[in-house]
Structures are given as C-alpha cells and as structure tokens.
Design a protein around this motif. Structure first.
Motif, short mmCIF file in Angstrom:
data_model
loop_
_atom_site.label_atom_id
_atom_site.label_comp_id
_atom_site.label_asym_id
_atom_site.label_seq_id
_atom_site.Cartn_x
_atom_site.Cartn_y
_atom_site.Cartn_z
N VAL A 12 0.63 -0.47 0.10
CA VAL A 12 0.04 0.47 -0.64
C VAL A 12 1.08 1.26 -0.06
N LEU A 13 0.84 2.05 -0.87
CA LEU A 13 1.42 3.18 -1.31
C LEU A 13 0.96 4.03 -0.30
N ALA A 14 0.75 4.51 -0.07
CA ALA A 14 -0.33 5.37 1.54
C ALA A 14 1.06 5.48 2.67
N ALA A 20 2.33 10.85 3.59
CA ALA A 20 2.15 11.21 4.67
C ALA A 20 0.79 12.08 4.31
N SER A 21 -0.33 12.14 5.08
CA SER A 21 -1.88 13.02 5.14
C SER A 21 -1.15 13.52 7.15
N LEU A 22 -1.79 14.82 7.08
CA LEU A 22 -1.97 14.56 8.24
C LEU A 22 -3.13 13.71 9.16
N GLU A 23 -3.90 13.33 8.45
CA GLU A 23 -4.56 12.13 9.90
C GLU A 23 -4.01 10.39 8.35
N PRO A 25 -5.15 7.87 6.75
CA PRO A 25 -6.01 6.54 6.36
C PRO A 25 -6.16 5.73 6.63
N TYR A 149 -6.45 -6.55 1.55
CA TYR A 149 -5.12 -6.43 2.42
C TYR A 149 -5.90 -7.45 3.72
N ARG B 275 2.03 21.51 3.73
CA ARG B 275 0.76 21.05 4.20
C ARG B 275 0.69 19.69 4.19
N PRO B 276 0.76 18.68 4.45
CA PRO B 276 0.04 17.06 3.75
C PRO B 276 -1.44 17.43 3.24
N PRO B 277 -2.12 16.76 2.45
CA PRO B 277 -2.85 16.92 2.30
C PRO B 277 -3.88 16.70 3.62
N LEU B 278 -4.78 16.69 4.11
CA LEU B 278 -5.83 16.14 5.52
C LEU B 278 -6.05 14.87 5.51
N ARG B 279 -6.07 13.93 4.25
CA ARG B 279 -6.54 12.56 4.58
C ARG B 279 -6.43 12.30 2.86
N ALA B 280 -5.25 12.11 2.39
CA ALA B 280 -5.25 10.92 0.55
C ALA B 280 -5.31 9.55 0.53
N ILE B 281 -6.01 8.56 -0.17
CA ILE B 281 -5.54 7.79 0.02
C ILE B 281 -6.07 8.10 -1.51
N LEU B 284 -3.58 5.37 -3.66
CA LEU B 284 -2.75 5.31 -2.74
C LEU B 284 -2.60 3.42 -1.84
N GLN B 285 -3.96 2.60 -2.55
CA GLN B 285 -4.44 1.72 -1.89
C GLN B 285 -3.82 0.61 -2.50
#
Lengths: 157, 285
Positions: A12-14, A20-23, A25, A149, B275-281, B284-285
């Motif tokens: 998973v690339l995330a 990285a995001s603020l939250e 996922p 997954y 600033r990173p995105p809030l929540r990016a998927i 990228l799954q």
C-alpha cells in the motif's frame, strides 16, 4: 514451517512517508504492518513483485528499526495482496469474481491462477510459496478501499 | 513567530478574526457593537478555529472622532474578558494610540495591530514594555482615518517594503522581540485599487524580507472595485486574493470569514507543499 519468521504485508503506497497525510488513512493497517515487521528481527529479506512493493517494504523495515538484506536474514517480508476489484469504488472497479478469488487465497496460496490474478488486479506473484493463513497469526484481514489486504506472521518453526 | 504568550511554527498560517467594537465598521455595520454581541462573535470565531482575534474600537474610515478615553472604554475591559475566557487565544488590538496600547496590554493583549503605520511613535515602546508583538503596516504616510487621495508611488511595493521594514527595525531598536514583529502592506490604506492589486501580485517580495507578513484583504474596496461588487458580495474575490497571498507565503490573514479563508489557505498551503493533505488515499490503496 520455515526456519525464519515470515511476514506478509500489502504494498500500500499510503504507507510510504512521502505520501503521509495529516490524518493517517491507514493507521490500523500501518500498526499491524509495523508489528509484523518488528517480529522479523533486525535483518529482513524482502520479496516483492515490483519496485513500489520494495519501497513499501523498505519503509516499513526502516520504521521498525531494521534493515533490508540480501542474505543472512533474520526474517523474510513478503509483499502482496488480494484483488483490487472488490467494490464499485475499488481502484479496479467491481468484479464479481474478486471476492471468491480472495476467499480462495485466504484458504491457500498454492496454485494461484496468475492470469485471473492479473485480471483482478491482485498482487500475488510472491505469495505462492507462503504457507496457508490458517498457520499464521493474522492481524489484519480486510478490504477497506476495495483492495483485499492481509497482514500475517508465520513464526519460525 | 511569537505573539505575546503564544508561539507558532514557521509553517503555520494563522487566522486573525476581526471583532469590531464599533457602531459603524464597513462590513458588519455595528453588528457587534454591543459587548455581548462582540463576545458572541469571539466565541464563534474561536469555534471556527481562529488563532487570533483582532479587536478594534475605531473604524478605519473617516467618521466621528473617538477620543483615546472612549476607545479604551470600548476595548480594554473587553480584552480582559476575552483573556479570562480564552487563555489560549491570541488577542490583538487594532489601535494606533500608545495610550490605548498600554491599557490593552495591561488587560492581556498579545499583539498591537497598528493599521496606521506608526503614526504614534510611542506605540513600539509600549509593545516592548509589555513584550507584546506588533504589526508594522505601510500607509504611504497618510494620517490615521483618512482615505487615499491622488497618492502615487514610483514603486508601491518598494515603498511598502522600505516603510514596513524601517518600522520593524524601529520596533526592534525599541526593544520589541525580533520574533514578535510582523509586517503588513496594508491593502487599501494609502493605496488605490491598482496599488493593492500590485501589492497582491508582488507579495512574494515582502515575504522575501524575512519578516512574517500579515495581509488584510477581507471584503475591501480593491476587491469591490475590481469586480464591481458591493461589500456583502466580495467573498469570492477576497478568497482569490487570499490564495495569491498564501502562495507567496503570507503568514497571518485578517478576516471576516474564518472558515472560508482557512479552507482557501489550507488548500494553497498544501499546493505549495507546506501542509500535507488531510487524508489522501486515492490511488494509494
């Protein structure tokens, strides 16, 4: 069983720091992956089907405080996952065959139909030699974004 | 950057919400003139995530003369009340008078927002005395509460940089902490619409001075004249100007609409890679 612990994580690339995001996922998945990788010891050999899987594995190993090696490993990290066509919003859209395909993988990684795996956007090239999940400690088994997954650890015999 | 008791990282963009204790300011037209209404406005902008409130007791435009005593009556006790209720909030007071500045700092203000470019030379001494922060604005040398009339510049941005940096250095010499000095080109103050557009377009030059830049764009006449819109219709134009300033790196946004401005600045901040995105998927799954 194997003489070294083996872990399975999805590519998973995330999970990469550069995405990285603020939250986070994938917070739950990440925690499971890090715990599985930590069980592999300090020197980890990586089996992945492509460069992005290698990068994900390297990032996880690094985050767990280990390093990637080609030999004399203390554990093996296999990167792969089931179908990316599990739902309407999945990366590969919905394919009615995907759920059964993943259910079969859940029973056994032996004899995977590579052509069907490709059609279903499943990353299974490195999974064939793995023992069944029934023999592993499975800490993650879900398809939160339409991609199946697993995070699993097979302890050394 | 340190604003009174509050410290912020170099990558943070801050919302400064306008709270008028005036009966006649151009945007809200006295909506928060009553103390309880102003206090409700503070509660609202705190809930919306504003880091700073900018409390003003005198409207910027010409009008009835307000004495220092009357200005203090409007803001000092109010500052104390806000301070007591919201200890985590940065309290700014929009004033050019040193006498008022001292009184509000005594009541708990963190920041003196001198919209009139140092018209009262002792304001910097007050900021230094109370270890408060100060906003150094460019007005082209106009008298407080006057409108620009046939003002021209050889180079409005060069003038804004020269004056605000000189003011910042004067504040530094007076003893204000270096990390507590902010500069502001002051859109519409001593400027026609062409000037304000140019300052917006070239804001990066002000950012390049190294002093943190505050922009006060909200619903101003340069937006209205540019788009042909009345005061209540300028949000989109304000946000467009805000986005340009955000890309250039402005740090503080003095605003009426906190939520909309925050959303715009967050988006631009992420585009700029700050600033990173809030929540990016996705993908990228």
């Amino acid at each position: 069983m194997t003489t070294r612990p083996v872990a399975l994580v999805p590519g998973v690339l995330a999970l990469l720091p550069s995405y990285a995001s603020l939250e986070d996922p994938v917070a739950g998945l990440r925690a499971a992956c890090l715990a599985a990788v930590a069980a592999l010891g300090p020197r980890v050999r990586v089996l992945a089907s492509g460069p992005s899987g290698v990068r994900v594995a390297e990032a996880l190993v690094s985050a767990a405080g280990g390093c990637v090696v080609d030999e004399d490993e203390t554990g093996v990290l296999v990167v792969g996952n089931g179908s990316a066509k599990r739902t309407e919003k999945a990366p590969g859209h919905f394919d009615a065959r995907a759920e059964a395909f993943d259910a079969a993988l859940r029973e056994s990684f032996a004899g995977i139909d590579a052509a069907l795996a490709a059609e279903l956007w499943a990353d299974t090239a490195c999974l064939g030699a793995l023992p069944p999940l029934a023999e592993a400690e499975v800490t993650y088994d879900d398809a939160p974004f339409g991609v199946q997954y697993w995070v699993a650890t097979w302890r050394a015999a | 950057m340190r604003l009174g008791r509050h410290t912020f990282g170099d990558d943070e963009a801050l919302m400064m919400a306008i709270v008028n204790r005036t009966p006649d300011s151009f945007f809200d037209k006295g909506a928060t003139w009553a103390e309880d209404a102003a206090f409700a406005r503070v509660a609202e902008v705190v809930a919306q995530g504003a880091e700073i409130v900018d409390i003003g007791g005198i409207k910027a435009a010409p009008g009835v003369e307000i004495s220092a005593a009357e200005e203090k009556d409007r803001v000092v006790d109010f500052v104390a009340r806000v301070r007591e209720t919201y200890p985590e909030l940065v309290i700014s007071v929009d004033t050019w008078r040193a006498e008022v500045g001292a009184a509000v700092c005594e009541a708990g203000a963190d920041l003196l927002n001198d919209a009139w470019g140092g018209a009262d030379p002792e304001l910097v001494d007050v900021a230094a005395q109370y270890d408060a922060a100060i906003v150094c604005t460019h007005t082209g040398g106009v008298t407080p509460r006057t409108r620009p009339y046939r003002i021209e510049y050889d180079d409005v941005v060069a003038s804004a940089i020269a004056d605000t940096v000189a003011y910042a250095e004067r504040a530094l010499d007076a003893g204000v902490a270096r990390e507590s000095i902010v500069i502001d080109p002051a859109h519409d103050f001593g400027k026609n619409t062409f000037h304000s557009l140019e300052v917006t377009r070239r804001l990066g030059e002000m950012v390049a001075t190294g002093w943190p830049v505050l922009v006060s764009l909200s619903n101003k006449d340069f937006v209205g004249e540019t788009l042909g819109l009345d005061v209540g219709e300028r949000l989109l134009g304000t946000l467009a100007a805000t986005s340009v300033c955000a890309l250039a790196g402005a740090r503080i946004y003095r605003v009426h609409q906190v939520v909309e401005t925050r959303q715009s600045v967050d988006m631009v901040w992420s585009i700029a890679g700050r600033r990173p995105p809030l929540r990016a998927i996705r993908g990228l799954q």
